[in-house]
Write a protein that holds these residues in place. Structure first.
Motif, PDB file in Angstrom:
ATOM      1  N   ARG A 154      29.064  85.036  30.182  1.00  0.00           N
ATOM      2  CA  ARG A 154      27.686  84.494  30.469  1.00  0.00           C
ATOM      3  C   ARG A 154      27.552  83.402  30.132  1.00  0.00           C
ATOM      4  NH1 ARG A 154      24.865  88.592  26.845  1.00  0.00           N
ATOM      5  NH2 ARG A 154      23.962  86.852  25.465  1.00  0.00           N
ATOM      6  N   MET A 155      28.112  82.545  29.043  1.00  0.00           N
ATOM      7  CA  MET A 155      28.106  81.144  28.765  1.00  0.00           C
ATOM      8  C   MET A 155      28.650  80.327  29.809  1.00  0.00           C
ATOM      9  SD  MET A 155      28.932  81.379  24.818  1.00  0.00           S
ATOM     10  CE  MET A 155      29.459  79.452  24.569  1.00  0.00           C
ATOM     11  N   ILE A 156      29.984  80.641  30.571  1.00  0.00           N
ATOM     12  CA  ILE A 156      30.500  80.032  31.642  1.00  0.00           C
ATOM     13  C   ILE A 156      29.368  79.769  32.736  1.00  0.00           C
ATOM     14  CG2 ILE A 156      32.214  80.156  33.411  1.00  0.00           C
ATOM     15  CD1 ILE A 156      34.097  81.163  31.111  1.00  0.00           C
ATOM     16  N   ALA A 157      28.879  80.971  32.992  1.00  0.00           N
ATOM     17  CA  ALA A 157      27.785  81.123  34.210  1.00  0.00           C
ATOM     18  C   ALA A 157      26.641  80.170  33.707  1.00  0.00           C
ATOM     19  CB  ALA A 157      27.352  82.449  34.336  1.00  0.00           C
ATOM     20  N   GLN A 158      26.278  79.953  32.485  1.00  0.00           N
ATOM     21  CA  GLN A 158      25.263  79.064  32.192  1.00  0.00           C
ATOM     22  C   GLN A 158      25.516  77.786  32.457  1.00  0.00           C
ATOM     23  OE1 GLN A 158      23.130  80.008  28.326  1.00  0.00           O
ATOM     24  NE2 GLN A 158      22.569  77.896  28.245  1.00  0.00           N
ATOM     25  N   VAL A 159      26.836  77.416  32.044  1.00  0.00           N
ATOM     26  CA  VAL A 159      27.115  75.696  32.152  1.00  0.00           C
ATOM     27  C   VAL A 159      27.286  75.727  33.868  1.00  0.00           C
ATOM     28  CG1 VAL A 159      29.464  74.296  31.962  1.00  0.00           C
ATOM     29  CG2 VAL A 159      28.588  75.598  30.201  1.00  0.00           C
ATOM     30  N   VAL A 160      28.020  76.419  34.426  1.00  0.00           N
ATOM     31  CA  VAL A 160      27.974  76.190  35.967  1.00  0.00           C
ATOM     32  C   VAL A 160      26.529  76.047  36.497  1.00  0.00           C
ATOM     33  CG1 VAL A 160      28.445  77.339  38.163  1.00  0.00           C
ATOM     34  CG2 VAL A 160      30.150  77.474  36.226  1.00  0.00           C
ATOM     35  N   ASP A 161      25.590  76.989  36.118  1.00  0.00           N
ATOM     36  CA  ASP A 161      24.110  76.790  36.555  1.00  0.00           C
ATOM     37  C   ASP A 161      23.585  75.596  36.173  1.00  0.00           C
ATOM     38  OD1 ASP A 161      22.049  78.519  37.822  1.00  0.00           O
ATOM     39  OD2 ASP A 161      21.302  78.419  35.914  1.00  0.00           O
ATOM     40  N   VAL A 201      38.075  83.830  35.024  1.00  0.00           N
ATOM     41  CA  VAL A 201      37.301  83.973  33.785  1.00  0.00           C
ATOM     42  C   VAL A 201      36.722  85.153  33.420  1.00  0.00           C
ATOM     43  CG1 VAL A 201      36.831  81.393  34.033  1.00  0.00           C
ATOM     44  CG2 VAL A 201      35.052  83.281  34.647  1.00  0.00           C
ATOM     45  N   PRO A 202      36.375  85.369  31.989  1.00  0.00           N
ATOM     46  CA  PRO A 202      35.888  86.762  31.694  1.00  0.00           C
ATOM     47  C   PRO A 202      34.488  87.132  32.366  1.00  0.00           C
ATOM     48  CG  PRO A 202      36.263  85.290  29.621  1.00  0.00           C
ATOM     49  CD  PRO A 202      36.528  84.182  31.024  1.00  0.00           C
ATOM     50  N   PRO A 203      34.347  88.618  32.461  1.00  0.00           N
ATOM     51  CA  PRO A 203      33.274  89.183  33.216  1.00  0.00           C
ATOM     52  C   PRO A 203      31.957  88.615  32.594  1.00  0.00           C
ATOM     53  CG  PRO A 203      34.289  91.009  32.041  1.00  0.00           C
ATOM     54  CD  PRO A 203      35.275  89.576  31.878  1.00  0.00           C
ATOM     55  N   ILE A 204      31.046  88.501  33.411  1.00  0.00           N
ATOM     56  CA  ILE A 204      29.496  88.179  33.076  1.00  0.00           C
ATOM     57  C   ILE A 204      28.734  89.129  32.015  1.00  0.00           C
ATOM     58  CG2 ILE A 204      28.313  89.867  34.984  1.00  0.00           C
ATOM     59  CD1 ILE A 204      27.476  85.926  33.973  1.00  0.00           C
ATOM     60  N   THR A 207      29.315  84.643  18.371  1.00  0.00           N
ATOM     61  CA  THR A 207      28.311  83.725  18.523  1.00  0.00           C
ATOM     62  C   THR A 207      28.598  82.554  19.370  1.00  0.00           C
ATOM     63  OG1 THR A 207      28.938  82.273  16.642  1.00  0.00           O
ATOM     64  CG2 THR A 207      27.320  84.223  16.283  1.00  0.00           C
ATOM     65  N   GLY A 208      27.713  82.218  20.248  1.00  0.00           N
ATOM     66  CA  GLY A 208      28.138  81.016  21.255  1.00  0.00           C
ATOM     67  C   GLY A 208      27.407  79.755  21.185  1.00  0.00           C
ATOM     68  N   PHE A 209      28.289  78.590  21.334  1.00  0.00           N
ATOM     69  CA  PHE A 209      27.692  77.467  21.410  1.00  0.00           C
ATOM     70  C   PHE A 209      28.114  76.527  22.704  1.00  0.00           C
ATOM     71  CE2 PHE A 209      27.740  78.447  17.025  1.00  0.00           C
ATOM     72  CZ  PHE A 209      26.539  77.777  16.603  1.00  0.00           C
ATOM     73  N   ILE A 210      27.173  75.622  23.298  1.00  0.00           N
ATOM     74  CA  ILE A 210      27.767  74.891  24.135  1.00  0.00           C
ATOM     75  C   ILE A 210      27.806  73.523  23.635  1.00  0.00           C
ATOM     76  CG2 ILE A 210      27.263  73.711  26.551  1.00  0.00           C
ATOM     77  CD1 ILE A 210      26.040  76.437  27.300  1.00  0.00           C
ATOM     78  N   ALA A 211      28.832  72.803  23.937  1.00  0.00           N
ATOM     79  CA  ALA A 211      28.756  71.260  23.167  1.00  0.00           C
ATOM     80  C   ALA A 211      29.467  70.438  24.148  1.00  0.00           C
ATOM     81  CB  ALA A 211      29.769  71.405  21.995  1.00  0.00           C
ATOM     82  N   ARG A 212      29.082  69.287  23.741  1.00  0.00           N
ATOM     83  CA  ARG A 212      29.599  68.012  24.524  1.00  0.00           C
ATOM     84  C   ARG A 212      30.826  67.469  23.968  1.00  0.00           C
ATOM     85  NH1 ARG A 212      27.104  63.330  25.881  1.00  0.00           N
ATOM     86  NH2 ARG A 212      25.803  63.279  23.934  1.00  0.00           N
TER      87      ARG A 212
END
Ligand SMILES: [Zn+2]
Length: 266
Positions: free
Chosen positions: A255-262, A246-249, A214-219
């Motif tokens: 996916r989460m890393i790509a979302q943060v970059v975006d 980093v891990p593949p998409i 399960t994934g979370f983006i946090a500050r």
């Protein structure tokens, strides 16, 4: 001994996933699931240890077929992870197949009284007829946390990863913990910092052997990076324009890393 979850009829037709010790039968030339009858599978693999329903794919039923120790043709067996390349639907069925196979292999006997268990017919569960103990396939929830500070992302290299490869933080949820509490605790334990504003991103089954990511983006809130010994080799704040390997998409962390970059590039 656990019995077959359905009586094996040779004319039963559908898509099949053949599992052998956490590996799936997937020859290099195979581009999708294998459409065949049970009779055709028996010709190739002999009688299965177990077989049963997995779901549907392209309007046809999908079944698993568990064999054991058939490793003569090493090249034709792949891990479920390799099937990520074939898209989410196939990966999900593959993940279910290897998890069901593992469940069947590890629940032959009752953990409470030691008697042989059998499968119940209306749901995927193993039941002990002597003491009534019932088991379901194990699912271990994990949290992935992408911590953001200004236009930087916190990435860490675990002791299991090669030099130069980084990912977001991850950890298992403990008993009686919420996903959010696990995320806060893991970040504190692994790198010594406090986080805030947790935002749920999504989830992904991860059958190695039975996790649910399960994934979370946090500050970032406070603290300085201090790596947990024997767990985290190094961790740094990376500028989102200069990320390491980093891990593949196809993975939730990728996916989460790509979302943060975006989001940070806007
Ligand atoms: Zn029992």
């Amino acid at each position: 001994m656990i019995s077959h979850s359905f009586a094996l009829q040779t004319e039963r037709r559908g898509y099949w996933l053949v599992v052998n010790r956490q590996q799936l039968y997937w020859p290099a030339e195979q581009t999708g699931l294998w459409l065949a009858t049970a009779g055709e599978l028996a010709q190739n693999f002999g009688e299965p240890e177990q077989s049963g329903d997995l779901g549907q794919w392209q309007g046809q039923p999908v079944f698993y077929w568990v064999v054991n120790d058939q490793r003569e043709d090493e090249y034709n067996w792949q891990s479920a992870r390799a099937l990520l390349a074939y898209g989410e639907d196939i990966f999900q069925l593959a993940a279910r197949a290897v998890q069901v196979a593992l469940f069947l292999q590890t629940h032959r006997y009752c953990g409470q009284c030691g008697s042989a268990m059998h499968l119940v017919s209306w749901e995927l569960a193993a039941l002990c007829s002597r003491c009534g103990h019932r088991c379901y396939p194990r699912i271990a929830p994990c949290v992935l946390i992408a911590v953001v500070k200004d236009d930087q992302l916190l990435l860490a290299r675990s002791t299991r990863h090669k030099a130069g490869f980084f990912s977001i933080l991850a950890g298992f949820v403990e008993s009686a913990e919420t996903l959010e509490q696990a995320a806060v605790r893991e970040v504190k334990e692994e790198v010594g910092i406090e986080i805030t504003d947790l935002q749920y991103v999504g989830s992904q089954p991860w059958p190695f052997p039975h996790s649910l990511m399960t994934g979370f983006i946090a500050r970032y809130q406070s603290g300085a990076i201090r790596c947990q010994p024997n767990e985290i080799e190094e961790a740094h704040w990376f500028d989102i324009r200069k990320l390491p390997d980093v891990p593949p998409i196809q993975t939730l962390s990728g996916r989460m890393i790509a979302q943060v970059v975006d989001e940070l590039s806007k």
